[in-house]
Design a protein around this motif. Structure first.
Motif, PDB file in Angstrom:
ATOM      1  N   GLN A 145       0.834  -1.207   0.000  1.00  0.00           N
ATOM      2  CA  GLN A 145       0.000   0.000   0.000  1.00  0.00           C
ATOM      3  C   GLN A 145       0.871   1.261   0.000  1.00  0.00           C
ATOM      4  OE1 GLN A 145      -3.213   0.093  -0.558  1.00  0.00           O
ATOM      5  NE2 GLN A 145      -3.334  -2.128  -0.559  1.00  0.00           N
ATOM      6  N   SER A 146       1.977   1.225   0.715  1.00  0.00           N
ATOM      7  CA  SER A 146       2.918   2.356   0.710  1.00  0.00           C
ATOM      8  C   SER A 146       3.529   2.541  -0.672  1.00  0.00           C
ATOM      9  CB  SER A 146       4.028   2.146   1.735  1.00  0.00           C
ATOM     10  OG  SER A 146       3.510   2.143   3.033  1.00  0.00           O
ATOM     11  N   TYR A 147       3.825   1.431  -1.334  1.00  0.00           N
ATOM     12  CA  TYR A 147       4.390   1.482  -2.681  1.00  0.00           C
ATOM     13  C   TYR A 147       3.387   2.108  -3.649  1.00  0.00           C
ATOM     14  CZ  TYR A 147       6.951   0.053  -6.845  1.00  0.00           C
ATOM     15  OH  TYR A 147       7.642   0.061  -8.042  1.00  0.00           O
ATOM     16  N   ILE A 148       2.125   1.699  -3.553  1.00  0.00           N
ATOM     17  CA  ILE A 148       1.083   2.247  -4.423  1.00  0.00           C
ATOM     18  C   ILE A 148       0.922   3.751  -4.180  1.00  0.00           C
ATOM     19  CG2 ILE A 148      -1.407   2.227  -4.891  1.00  0.00           C
ATOM     20  CD1 ILE A 148      -1.291  -0.842  -4.407  1.00  0.00           C
ATOM     21  N   ALA A 149       0.930   4.164  -2.915  1.00  0.00           N
ATOM     22  CA  ALA A 149       0.806   5.585  -2.585  1.00  0.00           C
ATOM     23  C   ALA A 149       1.997   6.377  -3.129  1.00  0.00           C
ATOM     24  CB  ALA A 149       0.694   5.764  -1.074  1.00  0.00           C
ATOM     25  N   ALA A 150       3.195   5.829  -2.991  1.00  0.00           N
ATOM     26  CA  ALA A 150       4.393   6.503  -3.505  1.00  0.00           C
ATOM     27  C   ALA A 150       4.347   6.596  -5.027  1.00  0.00           C
ATOM     28  CB  ALA A 150       5.647   5.765  -3.050  1.00  0.00           C
ATOM     29  N   LYS A 151       3.838   5.556  -5.655  1.00  0.00           N
ATOM     30  CA  LYS A 151       3.725   5.542  -7.118  1.00  0.00           C
ATOM     31  C   LYS A 151       2.758   6.626  -7.586  1.00  0.00           C
ATOM     32  CE  LYS A 151       2.543   2.458 -10.921  1.00  0.00           C
ATOM     33  NZ  LYS A 151       2.026   1.132 -11.270  1.00  0.00           N
ATOM     34  N   LYS A 152       1.644   6.778  -6.888  1.00  0.00           N
ATOM     35  CA  LYS A 152       0.659   7.807  -7.238  1.00  0.00           C
ATOM     36  C   LYS A 152       1.230   9.207  -7.077  1.00  0.00           C
ATOM     37  CE  LYS A 152      -3.493   5.146  -6.312  1.00  0.00           C
ATOM     38  NZ  LYS A 152      -4.678   4.977  -5.456  1.00  0.00           N
ATOM     39  N   LYS A 153       2.083   9.391  -6.060  1.00  0.00           N
ATOM     40  CA  LYS A 153       2.704  10.691  -5.809  1.00  0.00           C
ATOM     41  C   LYS A 153       3.908  10.940  -6.706  1.00  0.00           C
ATOM     42  CE  LYS A 153       1.450  10.853  -0.939  1.00  0.00           C
ATOM     43  NZ  LYS A 153       1.973  10.844   0.439  1.00  0.00           N
TER      44      LYS A 153
ATOM     45  N   ASP B 281       6.844   9.493  -6.152  1.00  0.00           N
ATOM     46  CA  ASP B 281       7.990   9.496  -5.239  1.00  0.00           C
ATOM     47  C   ASP B 281       8.890   8.292  -5.532  1.00  0.00           C
ATOM     48  OD1 ASP B 281       9.781   9.652  -3.165  1.00  0.00           O
ATOM     49  OD2 ASP B 281       8.261   9.823  -1.592  1.00  0.00           O
ATOM     50  N   LYS B 282       9.775   8.452  -6.504  1.00  0.00           N
ATOM     51  CA  LYS B 282      10.637   7.347  -6.938  1.00  0.00           C
ATOM     52  C   LYS B 282      11.589   6.892  -5.838  1.00  0.00           C
ATOM     53  CE  LYS B 282      10.303   7.992 -11.809  1.00  0.00           C
ATOM     54  NZ  LYS B 282       9.461   6.881 -12.176  1.00  0.00           N
TER      55      LYS B 282
ATOM     56  N   LYS C   5      11.060   6.834  -2.577  1.00  0.00           N
ATOM     57  CA  LYS C   5      10.318   5.983  -1.648  1.00  0.00           C
ATOM     58  C   LYS C   5      10.037   4.621  -2.280  1.00  0.00           C
ATOM     59  CE  LYS C   5       7.818   5.195   2.055  1.00  0.00           C
ATOM     60  NZ  LYS C   5       8.412   5.008   3.355  1.00  0.00           N
ATOM     61  N   MET C   6       9.704   4.608  -3.578  1.00  0.00           N
ATOM     62  CA  MET C   6       9.452   3.353  -4.283  1.00  0.00           C
ATOM     63  C   MET C   6      10.698   2.471  -4.271  1.00  0.00           C
ATOM     64  SD  MET C   6       7.250   4.861  -7.492  1.00  0.00           S
ATOM     65  CE  MET C   6       7.336   3.375  -8.456  1.00  0.00           C
ATOM     66  N   GLU C   7      11.851   3.064  -4.534  1.00  0.00           N
ATOM     67  CA  GLU C   7      13.104   2.306  -4.538  1.00  0.00           C
ATOM     68  C   GLU C   7      13.423   1.764  -3.149  1.00  0.00           C
ATOM     69  OE1 GLU C   7      15.976   4.981  -6.200  1.00  0.00           O
ATOM     70  OE2 GLU C   7      15.199   4.714  -8.232  1.00  0.00           O
ATOM     71  N   GLN C   8      13.137   2.569  -2.117  1.00  0.00           N
ATOM     72  CA  GLN C   8      13.387   2.118  -0.746  1.00  0.00           C
ATOM     73  C   GLN C   8      12.514   0.912  -0.401  1.00  0.00           C
ATOM     74  OE1 GLN C   8      15.739   3.158   1.498  1.00  0.00           O
ATOM     75  NE2 GLN C   8      15.047   1.381   2.649  1.00  0.00           N
ATOM     76  N   ILE C   9      11.244   0.977  -0.794  1.00  0.00           N
ATOM     77  CA  ILE C   9      10.336  -0.139  -0.533  1.00  0.00           C
ATOM     78  C   ILE C   9      10.791  -1.370  -1.309  1.00  0.00           C
ATOM     79  CG2 ILE C   9       7.964  -0.961  -0.850  1.00  0.00           C
ATOM     80  CD1 ILE C   9       7.102   2.006  -0.307  1.00  0.00           C
ATOM     81  N   GLU C  10      11.216  -1.184  -2.557  1.00  0.00           N
ATOM     82  CA  GLU C  10      11.721  -2.304  -3.355  1.00  0.00           C
ATOM     83  C   GLU C  10      12.909  -2.966  -2.676  1.00  0.00           C
ATOM     84  OE1 GLU C  10      12.555  -0.905  -7.314  1.00  0.00           O
ATOM     85  OE2 GLU C  10      10.475  -0.348  -7.655  1.00  0.00           O
ATOM     86  N   MET C  11      13.835  -2.163  -2.149  1.00  0.00           N
ATOM     87  CA  MET C  11      15.002  -2.722  -1.460  1.00  0.00           C
ATOM     88  C   MET C  11      14.595  -3.461  -0.190  1.00  0.00           C
ATOM     89  SD  MET C  11      18.180  -0.062  -1.967  1.00  0.00           S
ATOM     90  CE  MET C  11      17.366   1.355  -1.264  1.00  0.00           C
ATOM     91  N   ASP C  12      13.659  -2.883   0.574  1.00  0.00           N
ATOM     92  CA  ASP C  12      13.183  -3.547   1.793  1.00  0.00           C
ATOM     93  C   ASP C  12      12.565  -4.900   1.464  1.00  0.00           C
ATOM     94  OD1 ASP C  12      14.007  -1.388   3.292  1.00  0.00           O
ATOM     95  OD2 ASP C  12      11.995  -0.534   3.510  1.00  0.00           O
ATOM     96  N   LEU C  13      11.752  -4.937   0.407  1.00  0.00           N
ATOM     97  CA  LEU C  13      11.103  -6.190   0.035  1.00  0.00           C
ATOM     98  C   LEU C  13      12.097  -7.198  -0.530  1.00  0.00           C
ATOM     99  CD1 LEU C  13       7.738  -4.883  -1.434  1.00  0.00           C
ATOM    100  CD2 LEU C  13       8.104  -6.083   0.725  1.00  0.00           C
TER     101      LEU C  13
END
Length: 49
Positions: free
Chosen positions: A7-15, A17-18, A20-28
């Motif tokens: 859900q955080s990734y989807i929200a970052a994508k809508k905004k 915010d690359k 934040k998206m990259e950070q979530i990708e690394m965490d996952l």
């Protein structure tokens, strides 16, 4: 927990915010999910929302 990341990734994508998206990708990645799986799950959830 996984749902929160997605859900955080989807929200970052809508905004657009690359960073934040990259950070979530690394965490996952650390948890064992590759980027293509993440994108597939995100695409599926975006269809239903």
């Amino acid at each position: 927990m996984l749902n929160d990341y997605i859900q955080s990734y989807i929200a970052a994508k809508k905004k657009g915010d690359k960073r934040k998206m990259e950070q979530i990708e690394m965490d996952l990645q650390r948890l064992g999910m590759d980027r293509m799986t993440l994108l597939a799950v995100v695409a599926d959830l975006e269809k239903t929302q």
